[in-house]
Motif scaffolding. Structure first.
Motif, PDB file in Angstrom:
ATOM      1  N   TYR A  63       0.984  -1.100  -0.024  1.00  0.00           N
ATOM      2  CA  TYR A  63       0.142   0.042  -0.038  1.00  0.00           C
ATOM      3  C   TYR A  63       1.078   1.255  -0.065  1.00  0.00           C
ATOM      4  O   TYR A  63       1.822   1.360   0.808  1.00  0.00           O
ATOM      5  CB  TYR A  63      -0.952  -0.123   1.333  1.00  0.00           C
ATOM      6  CG  TYR A  63      -1.765  -0.987   1.116  1.00  0.00           C
ATOM      7  CD1 TYR A  63      -3.159  -0.997   0.558  1.00  0.00           C
ATOM      8  CD2 TYR A  63      -1.455  -2.424   1.637  1.00  0.00           C
ATOM      9  CE1 TYR A  63      -3.955  -1.989   0.371  1.00  0.00           C
ATOM     10  CE2 TYR A  63      -2.735  -3.517   1.519  1.00  0.00           C
ATOM     11  CZ  TYR A  63      -3.715  -3.170   0.974  1.00  0.00           C
ATOM     12  OH  TYR A  63      -4.593  -4.378   0.946  1.00  0.00           O
ATOM     13  N   LEU A  64       0.488   2.083  -0.920  1.00  0.00           N
ATOM     14  CA  LEU A  64       1.580   3.434  -0.948  1.00  0.00           C
ATOM     15  C   LEU A  64       0.489   4.693  -0.445  1.00  0.00           C
ATOM     16  O   LEU A  64      -0.477   4.633  -0.029  1.00  0.00           O
ATOM     17  CB  LEU A  64       1.527   3.600  -2.448  1.00  0.00           C
ATOM     18  CG  LEU A  64       1.984   2.718  -3.347  1.00  0.00           C
ATOM     19  CD1 LEU A  64       1.978   2.719  -4.902  1.00  0.00           C
ATOM     20  CD2 LEU A  64       3.428   2.339  -2.899  1.00  0.00           C
ATOM     21  N   ARG A  65       1.502   5.543  -0.195  1.00  0.00           N
ATOM     22  CA  ARG A  65       0.965   6.701   0.732  1.00  0.00           C
ATOM     23  C   ARG A  65      -0.040   7.432   0.084  1.00  0.00           C
ATOM     24  O   ARG A  65      -1.251   7.965   0.627  1.00  0.00           O
ATOM     25  CB  ARG A  65       2.035   7.762   0.792  1.00  0.00           C
ATOM     26  CG  ARG A  65       2.976   7.375   1.927  1.00  0.00           C
ATOM     27  CD  ARG A  65       3.955   8.283   2.147  1.00  0.00           C
ATOM     28  NE  ARG A  65       4.834   7.989   3.279  1.00  0.00           N
ATOM     29  CZ  ARG A  65       6.115   8.415   3.458  1.00  0.00           C
ATOM     30  NH1 ARG A  65       6.319   9.611   2.888  1.00  0.00           N
ATOM     31  NH2 ARG A  65       6.776   8.020   4.194  1.00  0.00           N
ATOM     32  N   GLY A  66      -0.143   7.578  -1.117  1.00  0.00           N
ATOM     33  CA  GLY A  66      -1.233   8.229  -2.104  1.00  0.00           C
ATOM     34  C   GLY A  66      -2.382   7.450  -2.231  1.00  0.00           C
ATOM     35  O   GLY A  66      -3.541   8.103  -2.984  1.00  0.00           O
ATOM     36  N   GLY A  67      -2.634   6.287  -1.603  1.00  0.00           N
ATOM     37  CA  GLY A  67      -3.845   5.537  -2.011  1.00  0.00           C
ATOM     38  C   GLY A  67      -3.784   4.477  -2.917  1.00  0.00           C
ATOM     39  O   GLY A  67      -4.594   3.675  -2.927  1.00  0.00           O
TER      40      GLY A  67
END
Length: 104
Positions: A63-67
């Motif tokens: 999972y990445l920070r930007g969604g």
């Protein structure tokens, strides 16, 4: 009657290319954090869930920070299916050569 080996390889490559394209779109949409409730995204996910299902459980999503989601399962499918198709082609070549040797 001879097995239409060239036609089999040709059409199997087309099918593989189509599914690779769908998997690439799935990877891109998940990476960009596309809304799964959008009809076109939902359709693409529904179609590709069937193709990706055998590879589930091998890796976990990142999972990445930007969604967005870096979907390692889709990447595994994009690598795994060409390998499986290659092995099928080799098997067909072996069988076809055996049949040709019997005819001579």
């Amino acid at each position: 009657m001879r097995f239409p080996r060239r036609a089999f390889v040709k059409y199997t490559r087309y099918i593989l290319g189509f599914f690779e394209m769908l998997l690439g779109l799935r990877l891109l949409l998940r990476l960009l954090g596309a809304n799964p409730a959008a009809p076109i995204v939902d359709l693409l996910y529904t179609l590709t869930n069937i193709v990706v299902a055998p590879f589930r459980g091998i890796f976990s999503d990142i999972y990445l920070r930007g969604g967005g989601i870096f979907d390692l399962v889709t990447i595994a499918a994009m690598i795994g299916y060409p390998i499986i198709v290659y092995l099928i082609f080799e098997l067909v070549n072996i069988i076809a050569k055996d049949k040709e040797a019997e005819e001579i």
